[in-house]
Every structure is written in structure tokens, then in C-alpha cells.
Design an enzyme around this catalytic site. Structure first.
Site, PDB file in Angstrom:
ATOM      1  N   ASP A  47     -10.129  -4.438  -4.699  1.00  0.00           N
ATOM      2  CA  ASP A  47      -9.534  -3.471  -3.779  1.00  0.00           C
ATOM      3  C   ASP A  47     -10.393  -2.208  -3.734  1.00  0.00           C
ATOM      4  O   ASP A  47     -10.461  -1.461  -4.710  1.00  0.00           O
ATOM      5  CB  ASP A  47      -8.105  -3.134  -4.239  1.00  0.00           C
ATOM      6  CG  ASP A  47      -7.310  -2.360  -3.204  1.00  0.00           C
ATOM      7  OD1 ASP A  47      -7.908  -1.542  -2.477  1.00  0.00           O
ATOM      8  OD2 ASP A  47      -6.082  -2.544  -3.142  1.00  0.00           O
ATOM      9  N   HIS A  69      -8.089  -4.969  -0.415  1.00  0.00           N
ATOM     10  CA  HIS A  69      -6.818  -4.283  -0.198  1.00  0.00           C
ATOM     11  C   HIS A  69      -5.912  -5.086   0.736  1.00  0.00           C
ATOM     12  O   HIS A  69      -4.736  -5.289   0.453  1.00  0.00           O
ATOM     13  CB  HIS A  69      -7.089  -2.893   0.390  1.00  0.00           C
ATOM     14  CG  HIS A  69      -5.895  -2.009   0.427  1.00  0.00           C
ATOM     15  ND1 HIS A  69      -5.237  -1.589  -0.709  1.00  0.00           N
ATOM     16  CD2 HIS A  69      -5.219  -1.448   1.467  1.00  0.00           C
ATOM     17  CE1 HIS A  69      -4.221  -0.815  -0.382  1.00  0.00           C
ATOM     18  NE2 HIS A  69      -4.177  -0.722   0.939  1.00  0.00           N
ATOM     19  N   SER A  93       0.830  -1.195   0.000  1.00  0.00           N
ATOM     20  CA  SER A  93       0.000   0.000   0.000  1.00  0.00           C
ATOM     21  C   SER A  93       0.874   1.257   0.000  1.00  0.00           C
ATOM     22  O   SER A  93       1.649   1.486  -0.923  1.00  0.00           O
ATOM     23  CB  SER A  93      -0.948  -0.023   1.199  1.00  0.00           C
ATOM     24  OG  SER A  93      -1.924   0.981   1.098  1.00  0.00           O
ATOM     25  N   MET A  94       0.816   2.075   1.055  1.00  0.00           N
ATOM     26  CA  MET A  94       1.643   3.276   1.129  1.00  0.00           C
ATOM     27  C   MET A  94       3.118   2.951   0.991  1.00  0.00           C
ATOM     28  O   MET A  94       3.903   3.753   0.470  1.00  0.00           O
ATOM     29  CB  MET A  94       1.400   3.997   2.459  1.00  0.00           C
ATOM     30  CG  MET A  94       2.260   5.221   2.643  1.00  0.00           C
ATOM     31  SD  MET A  94       2.075   6.033   4.229  1.00  0.00           S
ATOM     32  CE  MET A  94       3.244   7.384   3.973  1.00  0.00           C
TER      33      MET A  94
END
Length: 277
Positions: A228, A257, A98-99
Site C-alpha cells: 500500500d 491500496h 481507507s478514509m
């Protein structure tokens, strides 16, 4: 507990990390707004397969320092660089969830991928999150503004609902994860610095990595779930595979996600197969 200090920052930052196993080093970079504990489903399989596995808490999260500033991606990538440098890692594999995909790409931009042999982007925000005229499948600006306002007005309340969306829990209640897992994630996220939670959200929500993808010059694994609801696959994985020169792209059907939990077996196999090549 092991810490290392990034003294290159304006204010020195202590980074908490865990280091298990031996062999080729694999650095796992967690997503927002969690900590190194998010990799709990992956660490045992990687260590048992003969890899040295390093997880760490992003500044502002987990047990690392909570500085007031320094949550732009270059500052975050400097923490990753200190881990690689201070632990004297060679031929490392950096894996961003993710990030965390932002640290992966920015590391290649700022440090030319030094001592990194491979990379992986899992449910990553790469190349960009917001909807723009040239990114029509991105997250609408109103939704991003609502996230920021919710973080400022009722952070812990927002996080409770956020993790339901993280796993598409309302669509599959009890089938993939337990309510205890939701509470576990919520407790980790709630512990993070409120200021860091907001400022890192500004970073992942406002950084356009499209010009930087060409800098990722090592073999790269891209994995994204087709369901997601946090980072739409059309604005992330589908575009990342077009911009990163040497990649293999895997879509996990109907995965949310947080596929590292809900689709642990599928993701771990993809990681291990990629590492073994």
C-alpha cells in the site's frame, strides 16, 4: 433514486444510498475521493451470499449533498447513524475502506456502536496517517502538505496521478487493472465537490484515532495490502490490530491500496468468511 436526510446537521444533508438484498445488513463505506461505486466488485458477491448490502455516498461526494462545512469525522459519523436509524437496521456490519475506517471508529465513539454486530477496516487510515515522533512510519508532513497544495492548484490533475498510486499502476501496468478503470475512478473523483475533497483530506490527514480504537468492542476484520503506497501498512493495519481488542488481521501480499479491485477475489473471500462466523 433513494435518499435520506440527516436533519441533525446544522444544514440538513441529503445522503444518496443503494440498498440491495436481504438478510443481515452490511454497510459499505467508501474511501476518498470516490463514491459508493467503489464497492462495485464486492456488492454482487455479498448480495448473492444472502446479505442485505447498503452503499452510500459520503456527503460532498457522488450524488449526496455538497454542504460547505461539516466534514469532520463526527459529522460524517452522524450520516452513518442516520442510515442505521432511519433504515431501522439491527445487527449491522459496518465496513470502512481507507478514509471510511474513520467513520467506523467514530461511530463507536459517538454512538457506542448501537445496532452494530461486527466491523471491518479495509486499507484503512486507522489509526492515523501523518508521521509523528511516536508514529515514525507515517506519511511525512511535507507529502501531506503537497497533497493539499495540489488539490487547491490542480485538483483534477492531482487525482489522475493519485489513482495510479492507488493501484501501483506504474509498477504493474496492464496486469491488474485497465486504463479504463483509472479513468472511471478519475471521473468519479473529479465529480466530487472540490471543497469537500479538500476538507475531507484535512480530516483523514489530521485525525488521530489511537485513543478511540479501544471503543471498537465488536469482532473486527482488518485487511491491508503489504504494498500500500497510499496508507503504509506499518502505520495502519499493523497498529490497528494492536489497538482494537477483538480483531482478526489479514495481510494481502503485494496488494496496493485499491485492493478491492486488484485483489477482488481475496478480499471478497475474507469478507464472506468473516461474515459467516
Amino acid at each position: 433514486m433513494p435518499f435520506l436526510t440527516n436533519k441533525t446537521a446544522e444544514t440538513p444533508v441529503d445522503i444518496f444510498y443503494e440498498d440491495y438484498g436481504s438478510g443481515q445488513p452490511v454497510i459499505l463505506i467508501h474511501g476518498w475521493p470516490l463514491s459508493h461505486r467503489a464497492w462495485e466488485p464486492q456488492v454482487p458477491d455479498l448480495v448473492n451470499a444472502g446479505y442485505r448490502v447498503i452503499t452510500y455516498d459520503r456527503r460532498g461526494f457522488g450524488l449526496s449533498s455538497f454542504p460547505w462545512d461539516g466534514y469532520d469525522y463526527s459529522s460524517l459519523a452522524s450520516d452513518l447513524n442516520e442510515i442505521i436509524s432511519q433504515l431501522e437496521l439491527k445487527d449491522a456490519v459496518i465496513v470502512g475502506f481507507s478514509m471510511g475506517g474513520g467513520e467506523v471508529v467514530r461511530y463507536f465513539t459517538d454512538y457506542n456502536g448501537k445496532n452494530v454486530a461486527k466491523a471491518a477496516l479495509i486499507s484503512s487510515i486507522i489509526p492515523l496517517v501523518p508521521r509523528k515522533p511516536d508514529n515514525p512510519n507515517g506519511v511525512p508532513e511535507k507529502d501531506l502538505k503537497d497533497i493539499m497544495e495540489s488539490l487547491k492548484s490542480d485538483r483534477v490533475g492531482f487525482l489522475k496521478q493519485f489513482h495510479k498510486n492507488f493501484y501501483n499502476f506504474d509498477d504493474n501496468e496492464g496486469e491488474r487493472i485497465s486504463k479504463a478503470q483509472l479513468h472511471y475512478d478519475w471521473s468519479i473523483a473529479s465529480y466530487a465537490s472540490p471543497n469537500a475533497t479538500i476538507k475531507t483530506a484535512e480530516s483523514w490527514g489530521g485525525t488521530d484515532f489511537r485513543p478511540e480504537m479501544k471503543n471498537v468492542t465488536v469482532p473486527t476484520l482488518i485487511v491491508h495490502g503489504t504494498a500500500d503506497n497510499i496508507v503504509p501498512i506499518e502505520t495502519a493495519g499493523d497498529q490497528a490490530t494492536e489497538g482494537i481488542p477483538d480483531n482478526e488481521y489479514h495481510k494481502i501480499d503485494n496488494a496496493p491500496h485499491g485492493l478491492g479491485v486488484t485483489h477482488k477475489k481475496e478480499l471478497n473471500k475474507l469478507l464472506l468468511d468473516f461474515l459467516a462466523k
